[in-house]
Scaffold this motif. Sequence first.
Motif, PDB file in Angstrom:
ATOM      1  N   THR A 161       0.822  -1.205   0.000  1.00  0.00           N
ATOM      2  CA  THR A 161       0.000   0.000   0.000  1.00  0.00           C
ATOM      3  C   THR A 161       0.858   1.258   0.000  1.00  0.00           C
ATOM      4  O   THR A 161       0.608   2.198  -0.764  1.00  0.00           O
ATOM      5  N   SER A 162       1.903   1.250   0.823  1.00  0.00           N
ATOM      6  CA  SER A 162       2.722   2.468   0.894  1.00  0.00           C
ATOM      7  C   SER A 162       3.425   2.716  -0.436  1.00  0.00           C
ATOM      8  O   SER A 162       3.501   3.864  -0.903  1.00  0.00           O
ATOM      9  N   THR A 163       3.926   1.658  -1.056  1.00  0.00           N
ATOM     10  CA  THR A 163       4.611   1.849  -2.338  1.00  0.00           C
ATOM     11  C   THR A 163       3.617   2.294  -3.404  1.00  0.00           C
ATOM     12  O   THR A 163       3.903   3.221  -4.186  1.00  0.00           O
ATOM     13  N   MET A 164       2.491   1.622  -3.443  1.00  0.00           N
ATOM     14  CA  MET A 164       1.509   1.966  -4.481  1.00  0.00           C
ATOM     15  C   MET A 164       1.066   3.422  -4.348  1.00  0.00           C
ATOM     16  O   MET A 164       0.944   4.131  -5.344  1.00  0.00           O
ATOM     17  N   LEU A 165       0.870   3.858  -3.122  1.00  0.00           N
ATOM     18  CA  LEU A 165       0.379   5.225  -2.933  1.00  0.00           C
ATOM     19  C   LEU A 165       1.477   6.256  -3.176  1.00  0.00           C
ATOM     20  O   LEU A 165       1.278   7.246  -3.882  1.00  0.00           O
ATOM     21  N   ALA A 166       2.658   5.988  -2.604  1.00  0.00           N
ATOM     22  CA  ALA A 166       3.729   6.984  -2.720  1.00  0.00           C
ATOM     23  C   ALA A 166       4.173   7.160  -4.170  1.00  0.00           C
ATOM     24  O   ALA A 166       4.207   8.274  -4.697  1.00  0.00           O
ATOM     25  N   PHE A 167       4.517   6.050  -4.812  1.00  0.00           N
ATOM     26  CA  PHE A 167       4.933   6.145  -6.211  1.00  0.00           C
ATOM     27  C   PHE A 167       3.742   6.469  -7.119  1.00  0.00           C
ATOM     28  O   PHE A 167       3.884   7.169  -8.115  1.00  0.00           O
ATOM     29  N   GLY A 168       2.588   5.942  -6.722  1.00  0.00           N
ATOM     30  CA  GLY A 168       1.396   6.161  -7.543  1.00  0.00           C
ATOM     31  C   GLY A 168       1.073   7.634  -7.691  1.00  0.00           C
ATOM     32  O   GLY A 168       0.622   8.073  -8.746  1.00  0.00           O
ATOM     33  N   ALA A 169       1.311   8.403  -6.620  1.00  0.00           N
ATOM     34  CA  ALA A 169       1.023   9.840  -6.697  1.00  0.00           C
ATOM     35  C   ALA A 169       1.911  10.493  -7.759  1.00  0.00           C
ATOM     36  O   ALA A 169       1.450  11.311  -8.563  1.00  0.00           O
ATOM     37  N   TRP A 170       3.176  10.122  -7.780  1.00  0.00           N
ATOM     38  CA  TRP A 170       4.101  10.644  -8.810  1.00  0.00           C
ATOM     39  C   TRP A 170       3.616  10.248 -10.199  1.00  0.00           C
ATOM     40  O   TRP A 170       3.538  11.067 -11.105  1.00  0.00           O
ATOM     41  N   TYR A 171       3.363   8.953 -10.323  1.00  0.00           N
ATOM     42  CA  TYR A 171       2.992   8.431 -11.644  1.00  0.00           C
ATOM     43  C   TYR A 171       1.699   9.084 -12.132  1.00  0.00           C
ATOM     44  O   TYR A 171       1.588   9.491 -13.289  1.00  0.00           O
ATOM     45  N   PHE A 172       0.757   9.181 -11.223  1.00  0.00           N
ATOM     46  CA  PHE A 172      -0.546   9.719 -11.610  1.00  0.00           C
ATOM     47  C   PHE A 172      -0.419  11.169 -12.068  1.00  0.00           C
ATOM     48  O   PHE A 172      -0.972  11.570 -13.095  1.00  0.00           O
ATOM     49  N   MET A 173       0.331  11.950 -11.297  1.00  0.00           N
ATOM     50  CA  MET A 173       0.480  13.366 -11.644  1.00  0.00           C
ATOM     51  C   MET A 173       1.185  13.528 -12.987  1.00  0.00           C
ATOM     52  O   MET A 173       0.845  14.395 -13.785  1.00  0.00           O
ATOM     53  N   ASN A 174       2.181  12.704 -13.219  1.00  0.00           N
ATOM     54  CA  ASN A 174       2.893  12.795 -14.496  1.00  0.00           C
ATOM     55  C   ASN A 174       2.020  12.354 -15.660  1.00  0.00           C
ATOM     56  O   ASN A 174       2.101  12.913 -16.753  1.00  0.00           O
ATOM     57  N   ALA A 175       1.201  11.333 -15.415  1.00  0.00           N
ATOM     58  CA  ALA A 175       0.310  10.883 -16.488  1.00  0.00           C
ATOM     59  C   ALA A 175      -0.764  11.927 -16.764  1.00  0.00           C
ATOM     60  O   ALA A 175      -1.156  12.141 -17.918  1.00  0.00           O
ATOM     61  N   LEU A 176      -1.218  12.579 -15.718  1.00  0.00           N
ATOM     62  CA  LEU A 176      -2.271  13.586 -15.872  1.00  0.00           C
ATOM     63  C   LEU A 176      -1.736  14.871 -16.521  1.00  0.00           C
ATOM     64  O   LEU A 176      -2.471  15.581 -17.211  1.00  0.00           O
ATOM     65  N   ALA A 177      -0.456  15.137 -16.311  1.00  0.00           N
ATOM     66  CA  ALA A 177       0.148  16.334 -16.916  1.00  0.00           C
ATOM     67  C   ALA A 177       0.112  16.200 -18.438  1.00  0.00           C
ATOM     68  O   ALA A 177      -0.005  15.102 -18.971  1.00  0.00           O
ATOM     69  N   PRO A 178       0.208  17.316 -19.161  1.00  0.00           N
ATOM     70  CA  PRO A 178       0.206  17.241 -20.629  1.00  0.00           C
ATOM     71  C   PRO A 178       1.272  16.264 -21.127  1.00  0.00           C
ATOM     72  O   PRO A 178       2.391  16.242 -20.613  1.00  0.00           O
ATOM     73  N   GLU A 179       0.896  15.472 -22.098  1.00  0.00           N
ATOM     74  CA  GLU A 179       1.791  14.426 -22.588  1.00  0.00           C
ATOM     75  C   GLU A 179       3.047  15.050 -23.199  1.00  0.00           C
ATOM     76  O   GLU A 179       2.967  15.843 -24.138  1.00  0.00           O
ATOM     77  N   ALA A 180       4.211  14.642 -22.665  1.00  0.00           N
ATOM     78  CA  ALA A 180       5.463  15.275 -23.105  1.00  0.00           C
ATOM     79  C   ALA A 180       6.517  14.249 -23.487  1.00  0.00           C
ATOM     80  O   ALA A 180       7.656  14.607 -23.746  1.00  0.00           O
ATOM     81  N   SER A 181       6.145  12.978 -23.539  1.00  0.00           N
ATOM     82  CA  SER A 181       7.161  11.963 -23.845  1.00  0.00           C
ATOM     83  C   SER A 181       7.546  12.031 -25.315  1.00  0.00           C
ATOM     84  O   SER A 181       6.777  12.496 -26.159  1.00  0.00           O
ATOM     85  N   SER A 182       8.726  11.517 -25.596  1.00  0.00           N
ATOM     86  CA  SER A 182       9.243  11.591 -26.959  1.00  0.00           C
ATOM     87  C   SER A 182       8.390  10.772 -27.938  1.00  0.00           C
ATOM     88  O   SER A 182       7.797  11.319 -28.871  1.00  0.00           O
ATOM     89  N   ASP A 183       8.316   9.474 -27.711  1.00  0.00           N
ATOM     90  CA  ASP A 183       7.554   8.637 -28.650  1.00  0.00           C
ATOM     91  C   ASP A 183       6.058   8.934 -28.592  1.00  0.00           C
ATOM     92  O   ASP A 183       5.350   8.819 -29.591  1.00  0.00           O
ATOM     93  N   GLY A 184       5.598   9.303 -27.399  1.00  0.00           N
ATOM     94  CA  GLY A 184       4.173   9.607 -27.259  1.00  0.00           C
ATOM     95  C   GLY A 184       3.767  10.760 -28.154  1.00  0.00           C
ATOM     96  O   GLY A 184       2.746  10.717 -28.837  1.00  0.00           O
ATOM     97  N   THR A 185       4.591  11.813 -28.151  1.00  0.00           N
ATOM     98  CA  THR A 185       4.234  12.989 -28.956  1.00  0.00           C
ATOM     99  C   THR A 185       4.650  12.843 -30.410  1.00  0.00           C
ATOM    100  O   THR A 185       4.090  13.490 -31.282  1.00  0.00           O
ATOM    101  N   MET A 186       5.666  12.005 -30.661  1.00  0.00           N
ATOM    102  CA  MET A 186       6.175  11.905 -32.029  1.00  0.00           C
ATOM    103  C   MET A 186       5.406  10.888 -32.869  1.00  0.00           C
ATOM    104  O   MET A 186       5.374  11.008 -34.079  1.00  0.00           O
ATOM    105  N   TYR A 187       4.867   9.832 -32.239  1.00  0.00           N
ATOM    106  CA  TYR A 187       4.077   8.946 -33.084  1.00  0.00           C
ATOM    107  C   TYR A 187       2.920   8.221 -32.412  1.00  0.00           C
ATOM    108  O   TYR A 187       1.866   8.086 -33.010  1.00  0.00           O
TER     109      TYR A 187
END
Lengths: 178, 733
Positions: free
Chosen positions: B103-129
């Motif tokens: 639970t602690s790992t899922m929540l702690a890392f999950g908050a990072w992951y979730f915020m980054n996923a929710l942020a405007p898509e900025a990945s290289s392959d994601g935006t390029m193709y």
Amino acid sequence: MMLPALCWRAALSLFAVLSVACVARPDSYPVPEQHQVFVDGQLSDPEFVVASAKDSAKFFVRDVQTHDAGLWRWTGPDPELQFTLSSTSDRKLVYEFVINETTYKDTGPVTIQFFVNDHLLSRERYDSPGSKKFEKPVPKEWLDGKEKTRVRAKIENTWRGADGVLLGILLKRAGFPE
Amino acid sequence: MKAVSILLSFAFTVATIEALGLLLLQWLRPRFTKQEQYVFGFVSGSALLSLVVFLLAAVQVVWTASFVAVGVIAIVVCWRKRAWVPLKESFPRLPVLDRLMLTSTMLAFGAWYFMNALAPEASSDGTMYHLGLVQRYMDQHGFGRVTTSMYGNMPLAIEMLFLFAFSLGRHSAAALVHFSFLIALPFAIVVFGRRFGHPRAGVVAAILVYASPIFGFDGSSAYVDVAAACVAFTLFALMQRWDETREPCLVPLIGLLAGYAYSVKLTLFVAIPYAVIFVLWKLWRRRAEIAKPMMILCACVLLMVGPWLLKNVITVGNPFSPFMNRWFPNPNIRISFETSYREFQRNYSGLKSYLDIPLELTIRGGVLNGFLGPVFLLAPLGLLGLRWQVGRQALLAALVFALPYPNNIGTRFLMPATPFLALSLALVLERWRAMGPLVVLFHFLVSWPDSIGLYADQYAWRLEKFYWRGALRLQPESEYLNDRVPEYAPAKLIENLVPKNGRVFTTGGIAVAYCRRNVVVGYESAFGNTLFDFVAAATVPAFQPTHWWTYKFPKQSTRRVRLVQVQTGKEDWSVSELRLIGPEGEIPRGVNWRLRAAPNPWDVQLAFDNCPITKWTAAEPTRPGMFVEIELDKPVELTEVRAEVTPSWPGRARLEIEVDGQWNVIEAQPELTEGSPLKRSRRLAIEDLKRNGMTHIAVHSDDFFVADITKSPQLWGVTLLGEANAIRLYRLD
């Protein structure tokens, strides 16, 4: 059972499609629309001469042999060429030639002065025989207002043949590429 | 408000996926626990939704309304059929320590992951193709016939889910869909551990995977690798479950996921033979009926794979495009490009030795684009797991899913095998009571985004900041993207300055996911390669046909002439112009002449268009037997044939002339002359770009011709419209 029967049909259909998956190759194609790039190929380019071209003589003012039709042409000690340039900005002179091994044995390093419209563009020394290429930008003011642009290559140490004829270099190509 | 709409779109997509999966499980009735029900339901539901979206895209009904209808129907049916009701069976509760770790790992890392996923898509392959294609399918309401992007020829099962989410919540909703696989994967591992009597190992393995920096980075972007790993692991778990219970209803699920794995990522094709051989072997060993289960298995595989193969057959003439072009020759991808592309993927610049790979994969990550985390240096310990049946199976799966890795040694390409490595390691750690939690604690600390900078390469892919302002759209999207994606501003520049029906040629560097214009990238297709060759011929002497090989012979009357290659070489053979010359000069090309070439017959006209910029190319390295042939409508008298070619041309081609139905070889050696340098070559290149439908060119600051076109746009015949970051946009005049 419906599912296996359907499976077979689907599999066979897919196999049939994949087995003919290659793109159809037409037997042949017609000649496409012809681009009007140059009149009479590239031979009539007034800014560049290829020594072996059939119409190259019109570029030669003096001291370039016109009677042999090989890939290169012998020059005398002061060959002069002429070109008609469509523009005078950002132009460079390209002069491709060969220093003959036999003549080099007698003359040693060859020094050549390149002139454009009587302006000395450069004086170059060549310490070995073989193919050479001289290339240098030409000031715009040297070219402005001239109907014909004249290029001289004054060879300082020429070779004298048994018949007394002076030979300079073997001209390959010269002119003002774009 | 925007963030809310993204979250609702994401929730709707996941609900649709889960609804479809639960309905499928309700129909098949496997004996699952409620935990398995939701995890397997999610993954199998994603396969079904992907298939549904594929069908909608194939029949050109990609509209937001179509997807809403699909989602509503799936959710309503699931609700009415009560497929969502949890199954009665459940695993025993996990011990407190395991629950705490998870639970602690899922929540702690999950908050990072979730915020980054929710942020405007900025990945290289994601935006390029990945999302570039999604945007394109959305704009044209379906697949259309896209032949100018090799990426569009790959199976795009996850992109179909992105398309569903994108239609409602745009880029971030799509990235969140991938994030949902990042959540599903550790739960699948935990569930597997609990099912097979290794709950602690399941929890430890799940955390090792979930907190791994590359999983976090990839899973919170619009990539597909975490989804690939999730599908691979779920397939494995189902296979093990089937081996244990032999429930016939699991066979179609296994087939579905094996085919789905291929459709998610091409390198997961190994899932198909893995599943087929596994089931076949197990059936054979138990002397059970083979035909029926195998037929069902294969049919379900085909159900998922077949549509992608058919799409490629119809669109680009090669079911396995962009690969296997030698087997399925086509005009859309050059064989020589495929060869160099594969070579490029096998060799990452900066990698000095293959011996550096283990440290690159686990600690540095700068060269191979990301790393798994230092704890994976312990992966060899997992070999001790061979002592147990589960360990052997996990290691076998790791081996299977790592098989394609040498074809692309980037860290992402090892991700499908990583959960199995983590599981086998965790099985070993489980033998020592405190070791698992200690390793988890270590992994937690060193993988925490703030710690990574202390040891990893500065260029390693990883999450760097907690972008909550960007995620919640308190910072404007354009500002956020301009700060992080250099290719974003050029994309917007193009969108603003190019008309809707315009077509832009570029060598790359544009985030097409944010550009609703037709952009043709030079390396992505044979068409793009051809356009690139035009531009190269404009300025690079090595690409110009300055060498003329003239074959001279006594006057011959003939109707057919061909130039046949006799050499082998690494370069592609090409001919810019092939001219027939008689006593009176060049024979004018007649409308009834017929032209042939092999290979690459589709481009033969480029050697007969009287343009020095264009050329026929074999599109594969030089080999004997390649030819270019002319068939005339009536006999003509010839004295010369001239091939105008680039300086790299191997001058050993043989000229053959047909006389009385027999091909006669012209024995005389061809004579080489050098033509004058091309005149107006830049203008010609632009004319040829226009002739091929291009209206604009976007020039990157790294392009070899950037200095030339910047200095003399009038020589090219282009007008500068604007520039943004590394890109200058020109209109073709």
